[in-house]
Enzyme design. Structure first.
Site, PDB file in Angstrom:
ATOM      1  N   GLU A 296      83.843  75.926 133.269  1.00 47.37           N
ATOM      2  CA  GLU A 296      83.597  74.195 133.359  1.00 47.37           C
ATOM      3  C   GLU A 296      82.366  73.976 133.145  1.00 47.37           C
ATOM      4  OE1 GLU A 296      85.504  76.009 135.535  1.00 47.37           O
ATOM      5  OE2 GLU A 296      87.563  75.077 135.337  1.00 47.37           O
TER       6      GLU A 296
ATOM      7  N   HIS B  92      96.494  73.040 146.942  1.00 52.11           N
ATOM      8  CA  HIS B  92      95.352  73.704 146.459  1.00 52.11           C
ATOM      9  C   HIS B  92      94.303  73.264 145.869  1.00 52.11           C
ATOM     10  CE1 HIS B  92      98.196  74.230 143.192  1.00 52.11           C
ATOM     11  NE2 HIS B  92      97.253  74.270 142.594  1.00 52.11           N
ATOM     12  N   HIS B  93      92.963  73.652 146.101  1.00 50.51           N
ATOM     13  CA  HIS B  93      91.853  73.334 145.834  1.00 50.51           C
ATOM     14  C   HIS B  93      91.049  71.989 146.743  1.00 50.51           C
ATOM     15  CE1 HIS B  93      92.757  75.393 142.233  1.00 50.51           C
ATOM     16  NE2 HIS B  93      93.443  74.605 141.522  1.00 50.51           N
TER      17      HIS B  93
ATOM     18  N   ASP C 275      65.992  85.904 128.213  1.00 53.86           N
ATOM     19  CA  ASP C 275      66.806  86.614 128.833  1.00 53.86           C
ATOM     20  C   ASP C 275      67.482  86.307 129.945  1.00 53.86           C
ATOM     21  OD1 ASP C 275      64.456  87.121 129.949  1.00 53.86           O
ATOM     22  OD2 ASP C 275      64.309  89.293 129.700  1.00 53.86           O
TER      23      ASP C 275
ATOM     24  N   ASN D  31      61.791  89.350 127.728  1.00 51.99           N
ATOM     25  CA  ASN D  31      60.527  89.719 128.318  1.00 51.99           C
ATOM     26  C   ASN D  31      60.774  90.031 129.809  1.00 51.99           C
ATOM     27  OD1 ASN D  31      61.371  87.281 129.199  1.00 51.99           O
ATOM     28  ND2 ASN D  31      59.355  86.233 128.347  1.00 51.99           N
TER      29      ASN D  31
ATOM     30  N   GLY E 128      62.563  89.210 132.339  1.00 54.78           N
ATOM     31  CA  GLY E 128      62.840  88.501 133.433  1.00 54.78           C
ATOM     32  C   GLY E 128      62.216  87.142 133.318  1.00 54.78           C
TER      33      GLY E 128
ATOM     34  N   GLU F 215      58.502  81.584 135.426  1.00 49.78           N
ATOM     35  CA  GLU F 215      58.464  81.319 136.924  1.00 49.78           C
ATOM     36  C   GLU F 215      57.487  82.361 137.310  1.00 49.78           C
ATOM     37  OE1 GLU F 215      59.962  79.068 137.866  1.00 49.78           O
ATOM     38  OE2 GLU F 215      62.124  79.057 138.151  1.00 49.78           O
TER      39      GLU F 215
HETATM   40  C1  LIG Z   1      70.127  76.639 136.917  1.00 54.06           C
HETATM   41  C2  LIG Z   1      68.531  76.781 137.145  1.00 54.06           C
HETATM   42  N1  LIG Z   1      68.289  77.781 138.036  1.00 54.06           N
HETATM   43  C3  LIG Z   1      67.105  78.127 138.135  1.00 54.06           C
HETATM   44  C4  LIG Z   1      66.175  77.446 137.333  1.00 54.06           C
HETATM   45  C5  LIG Z   1      64.602  77.566 137.805  1.00 54.06           C
HETATM   46  N2  LIG Z   1      64.168  78.508 136.455  1.00 54.06           N
HETATM   47  C6  LIG Z   1      63.484  77.817 135.619  1.00 54.06           C
HETATM   48  S1  LIG Z   1      63.042  78.647 134.120  1.00 54.06           S
HETATM   49  C7  LIG Z   1      63.773  79.773 134.804  1.00 54.06           C
HETATM   50  C8  LIG Z   1      63.499  81.444 134.252  1.00 54.06           C
HETATM   51  C9  LIG Z   1      64.076  81.460 132.808  1.00 54.06           C
HETATM   52  O1  LIG Z   1      63.680  82.594 132.301  1.00 54.06           O
HETATM   53  P1  LIG Z   1      63.920  83.100 130.912  1.00 54.06           P
HETATM   54  O2  LIG Z   1      65.066  82.568 130.313  1.00 54.06           O
HETATM   55  O3  LIG Z   1      64.053  84.597 130.904  1.00 54.06           O
HETATM   56  O4  LIG Z   1      62.589  82.444 130.137  1.00 54.06           O
HETATM   57  P2  LIG Z   1      61.251  83.144 129.990  1.00 54.06           P
HETATM   58  O5  LIG Z   1      60.619  82.154 130.767  1.00 54.06           O
HETATM   59  O6  LIG Z   1      61.221  84.451 130.568  1.00 54.06           O
HETATM   60  O7  LIG Z   1      61.098  83.113 128.705  1.00 54.06           O
HETATM   61  C10 LIG Z   1      64.101  79.849 136.059  1.00 54.06           C
HETATM   62  C11 LIG Z   1      64.914  80.781 136.999  1.00 54.06           C
HETATM   63  C12 LIG Z   1      66.675  76.412 136.644  1.00 54.06           C
HETATM   64  N3  LIG Z   1      65.644  75.637 135.874  1.00 54.06           N
HETATM   65  N4  LIG Z   1      67.812  76.128 136.403  1.00 54.06           N
END
Ligand SMILES: Cc1ncc(C[n+]2csc(CCOP(=O)(O)OP(=O)(O)O)c2C)c(N)n1
Length: 1025
Positions: A489, A553-554, A886, A913, A915, A919
């Site tokens: 959803e 349910h739900h 990723d 990259n 992770g 962040e």
């Molecule tokens: C649903 C949600 N969870 C957590 C975050 C916090 N957040 C923002 S950007 C990010 C990481 C994105 O990583 P990636 O997609 O690998 O992009 P990169 O910066 O590595 O290119 C996170 C966890 C968010 N914005 N939205």
């Protein structure tokens, strides 16, 4: 004993006229169809008038249908109407409701005008066939009656006179020149023309008014109206009783006749002739099957023969019954060996429907799928003998089908056949010349031309659940609506958002209550804050379950409140239709649809499961949905004048374009206005792409501190900043560093305008831009010298062979083509891509403000669905290019499987990259919480069921710039035919300069943390400054 009478024989004799001449496609299309169309239109007008006078009451139409059918065949025979329908219409036009003395609460009986004389003569003679049918000596009895009964004798004379006059007139037309040239207006003309030509050729005296020719013409009239009018009556009854079929047919017509639908007029006769509507053909065939106008075909054996092992001597009359087993009841068991060889061989050629529902009126039984998967009408889908077969089959079949096709098209197009009270809707019949319904009542309303559902969105996405399944069934009933499932959803909500952004309209998705609607809520919240039009339909528990707080349910806990989820989404919508009764439901739904458009944000429609199949009045559809915001013309003008006064008084104005311009569908006005004003243009991060970046006045993307070299310096020189569609979130304003001195700002917002701190309310953005276009005096707009931006400094990692943040976005921009839709997922992509220059007509989608990672993949799915539908309608489409990290991909990766399943073809650039790099640069560069589960992406496509070989071709991995260059040059990547995945390997500690600059806006501590962690902090704007 044979029940043949002279009229039947006449009908058979008319074979030459029917078969050879009048059933040719040329005659049917150019001569017969216009006549049929005219008379069918008169019939519609007659009923329209009756509905006007009779109000909501039912009225009997058998006589109208009979008159109409005779009008039709007469017009086809002689080129002009006999005027039966017209005569009634004339009388009816002069009447009002108060004149209806014969009316009860439910039924109205209309006065009738005397029929034209010729009409009565034909009717009397036609009905005289019943004398034969009820007699032990039919032929003799009928002949005797025709010669001696005064009424029949008078009718015969009248008919002879009329036919002779028509033949004489035709003769005058065609005998006057050697080539027998002249306009053929009907079958009579055709017959005489052929005879004149033959006589010329044979050098003999023409014989145009012989008894044979007279009989041919009379046979044409007789044979052409009684069976057709009976079948039409059955058709009207079935369509009244089967509202679903009627509605489906109407939608099929609307889908076929788009021009007429948009012009709010009936399709023309040419359009009808050129059309192919399998559902209409199937409906007519089903009417003929279930109506059984001709209960049996009678055939005399011309030689000794055998049927199912029974000997039939020559001369035996055989009744082939149409209303028995195999046709409308289950077939009787037959020893297959006893069938003739030809019959046995034909089994594979002729179908047999599913006999379990053989007694039900169901046009779908006549539809099958062709090789392309399209539904087509298959007349051999089951046994059918309505018109007989072989040399003695009905010669007038083509004309009868043409008449029904045109009449049903016009009736269903123009009028809604409402249900009639039970006692008026029985299917009792009487057997006279044909198997006629005992009565045929109609209750009518004008059909409306708007279909809300297809207007809002032609693809509904969502997820099934116990409480929306029956609702989903109805999606298939609506032509133009399509069910596109999602893998969960949340993805459905994101996909709806993407669909809406790219179409400029609304997207719609359906979930089940509780579990489904809550899962979607994060996506809906994104649409709320980014102001995207999304319609969330929730299939709820039944009203009884809700009222009794049943532990279904739900639900949550004991004695559960079923609306707890509805309450949870209140902050994430601008309106909700909480439907609890069919009364007023349509108006309530229309109300929230309007809110969705006017406020450009999500709305909800809650539909208890027990209401799904309830019928509601279609009346609300008569009122077109008004989706425009209320705009006070005077206030709009006042606001526009204030903008212009400020503009004319300025010396160095600029215009700043932000994303709400797009959300309120003002892009076209915006583009026109910047052309007209010719002053420097800037855009925000989220507004990128609305104005083409090769526009001569385009300066650049201004995002406060993280802006390109020289952009801010140029912008702040403006003495007047016209800011349009502003969305000033941190991520869209360089962490609130975008400069906006109140004394210089003219803000054109979603629904008001502020000029140097004075606000003009009730001035919606689109209306204001349109007004500015209308009233601006371009001579008064100051001429502004375009700022010259310094060259970008060269990046210090430019020589790297590996793929770097400073290189990759510019390279990807070179890959873009006009009309592409490019996504930058939250992460380094959203900060990197704005650095690149797009080709014209590029749509840039990024959820910069809400920034929920995982958004972009399902949203790209929604965009691809929209672009694919555009393409199917012959509109130009670009590619969908999804750039995602990723980490983000992992949240909603299942939708890639859906892309494969649906045959979509996005290009997915996956930044690997290792992770959450975005962040890492904010905090905890090397903490494990910024790592992700490593994946082997090469398995992704096979896992989603793309065949191994294909999957290998469509997955690409680049670790170096050269590798990426090669991949982006591949033909099947540039022009994809299926999903392409390009994995781009990059350093986890490499970030776009806009990102580090934005973080630097937090102060020296943030800069220090970045530098200590090993990130480069590049501030291009600073370097320039
Ligand atoms: C649903 C949600 N969870 C957590 C975050 C916090 N957040 C923002 S950007 C990010 C990481 C994105 O990583 P990636 O997609 O690998 O992009 P990169 O910066 O590595 O290119 C996170 C966890 C968010 N914005 N939205």
């Amino acid at each position: 004993m044979s029940k043949r009478c002279m009229l039947f024989e006449l009908k058979a004799k008319a074979k030459m006229l029917w078969g050879r001449y009048a059933m040719s496609t040329g005659f049917l299309h150019s001569v017969a169809s216009p006549r049929v169309y005219e008379t069918a239109t008169e019939q519609v007008n007659l009923w329209r008038q009756k509905a006007r006078v009779g109000g909501d009451r039912s009225f009997e139409v058998s006589e109208d249908v009979f008159q109409g059918a005779l009008d039709m065949i007469y017009a086809v025979a002689f080129g002009s109407s006999i005027g039966a329908t017209r005569t009634q219409l004339k009388l009816l036009r002069s009447l009002e409701e108060r004149d209806m003395t014969k009316a009860t609460n439910t039924v109205v009986e209309f006065p009738t005008a005397a029929n034209p004389e010729d009409f009565e003569a034909i009717r009397i003679l036609t009905e005289s066939a019943e004398i034969a049918m009820n007699s032990p000596v039919p032929r003799w009895h009928h002949w005797f009656a025709l010669k001696t009964f005064p009424k029949l004798v008078a009718a015969g004379k009248s008919k002879d006179k009329m036919i002779k006059a028509r033949l004489d007139a035709a003769w005058l037309k065609f005998s006057s020149n050697e080539k027998s040239e002249g306009e053929v207006k009907g079958a009579c003309d055709l017959l005489v023309q052929k005879e004149a030509a033959l006589a010329h050729k044979d050098g003999r005296a023409p014989a145009y008014d012989t008894p044979v020719i007279q009989d041919e013409l009379f046979g044409f009239l007789v044979g052409g109206h009684e069976t057709t009018s009976t079948s039409i009556c059955w058709g009207l009854k079935f369509l009244t009783a089967h509202q679903r079929v009627q509605q489906k047919l109407r939608l099929a017509l609307r889908a076929e006749f788009r021009r007429a639908f948009e012009a709010k007029e009936a399709p023309t006769v040419q359009e009808i002739l050129a059309s192919s509507i399998p559902y209409l053909d199937a409906t007519i065939e089903e009417v003929l099957r279930c109506g059984n106008t001709a209960l049996a075909s009678m055939r005399r054996a011309m030689q000794d023969t055998e049927i199912l092992g029974h000997r039939i001597p020559k001369g035996t009359d055989v009744f082939l019954v149409n209303n028995g087993p195999g046709f409308i009841t289950k077939p009787l068991p037959v020893d297959e060996q006893k069938r003739s060889k030809t019959s046995q061989e034909s089994v594979s050629r002729h179908g047999m429907w599913d006999v379990s529902d053989i007694g039900v009126f169901q046009p779908e039984r006549w539809l099958t799928k062709n090789e392309k998967g399209d539904l087509v009408f298959d007349p051999l889908a089951g046994p059918m003998l309505g018109f007989g077969l072989g040399p003695r089959g009905c010669w007038g079949r083509k004309l009868a089908l043409l008449e029904m096709n045109i009449l049903f098209t016009l009736v269903i197009w123009n009028l809604e056949l409402l249900t009639v009270p039970d006692k008026l809707s029985t299917f009792a019949a009487k057997d006279v010349m044909t198997h006629v319904p005992q009565h045929c009542y109609l209750r009518l309303a004008e059909a409306t031309y708007s279909v809300r559902a297809s207007f809002i969105s032609n693809a509904k996405v969502g997820i099934p659940g116990d409480f929306n399944l029956t609702l989903l069934d109805h999606i298939y009933d609506v032509d133009g609506l399509e069910w596109v499932g999602n893998t969960n959803e949340l993805n459905a909500a994101y996909a709806t958002d993407g669909y809406a952004r790219t179409t400029g309209g609304a997207g719609c998705f359906v979930t089940t209550h509780g579990v489904g609607e809550l899962s979607a809520l994060n996506g809906v919240a994104g649409s709320m804050t980014e102001q995207v039009k999304s319609i969330h339909v929730v299939g709820q528990t039944s009203r009884k379950m809700q009222k009794n707080r049943m532990m279904i349910h739900h639900s949550i806990g004991f004695n559960p409140d079923h609306n707890i989820f509805n309450n949870a989404s209140k902050a994430f919508r601008v309106a909700a239709a909480e439907i609890q009764s069919e009364e007023g439901a349509t108006e309530e739904i229309d109300r929230v649809l309007r809110e969705c458009f006017v406020k450009s944000r999500p709305v909800y429609i809650f539909l208890p499961i027990d209401l799904v199949d309830k019928h509601v009045s279609a009346k609300a559809l008569e009122k077109p949905l008004d989706l425009k915001p209320v705009a006070d013309e005077k206030k709009v003008e006042e606001a526009a004048n204030a903008v212009l006064d400020a503009l004319y008084a300025s010396k160095n104005p600029s215009i700043f374009v932000d994303c709400l311009v797009q959300r309120y569908q003002a892009d076209a006005e915006m583009r026109e206005l910047v052309d007209k004003l010719a002053i420097p243009i800037y855009t925000s991060n989220m507004g990128k792409g609305i104005i083409d970046e090769d526009h001569p006045q385009y300066v650049g993307l201004y995002n406060g501190m993280p802006s390109g070299p020289g952009v801010e310096a140029a912008y702040i020189k403006s003495d007047l900043m016209i800011v349009v569609g502003n969305l000033p979130s941190d991520t869209n304003s360089g962490g609130f560093t975008r400069q906006a001195p109140a004394e210089k700002i003219v803000a054109i917002d979603a629904d008001n305008v502020t000029v140097k701190e004075k606000t003009y309310p009730e001035a919606p953005i689109k209306a204001v831009l349109r007004k500015l276009l209308d009233i601006v005096t371009t001579d008064k707009v100051p001429i502004v010298e375009m700022p010259k931006l310094p060259e970008r400094p060269l990046e210090d990692d430019r020589d790297s062979k590996l793929i770097t943040q400073s290189w990759v976005w510019h390279r990807l921009a070179e890959f873009l083509e006009p009309n592409d839709v490019i996504f930058g997922e939250t992460g380094t992509a959203a900060f990197g891509i704005p650095d690149a220059t797009f080709p014209p007509h590029t749509q840039w989608i990024t959820q910069t403000y809400y920034g929920s990672i995982g958004y972009a993949t399902p949203a790209a799915f929604g965009v691809e669905v929209a672009l694919t539908r555009n393409e199917a309608q012959g509109k130009p489409r670009g590619r969908t290019i999804l750039v995602t990290g990723d980490g983000s991909l992992m949240l909603t990766v299942q939708e890639v499987g859906n892309m494969v399943k649906q045959g979509l073809k996005p290009i997915i650039i996956l930044i690997n990259n290792a992770g959450y790099t975005i962040e890492r640069v904010i905090h905890g560069a090397r903490q494990s919480y910024n790592d992700i589960v490593p994946f082997n992406y090469s398995h992704m496509l096979p896992f989603f069921n793309m065949p191994e070989g294909e999957a290998r071709m469509n997955f690409h991995r680049a670790e170096t710039k050269a590798g990426l260059e090669e991949i982006l040059g591949l033909e099947h990547v540039r022009k994809p035919k299926t999903v392409q995945i390009v994995e781009v390997v990059m350093d986890m500690m490499d970030v776009p300069w806009r990102l580090s600059t934005q973080i630097a806006t937090r102060g020296p501590a943030a800069v220090k943390e970045m530098q200590e962690a090993g990130f480069k902090v590049r501030q291009l704007q600073k370097q320039e400054g």
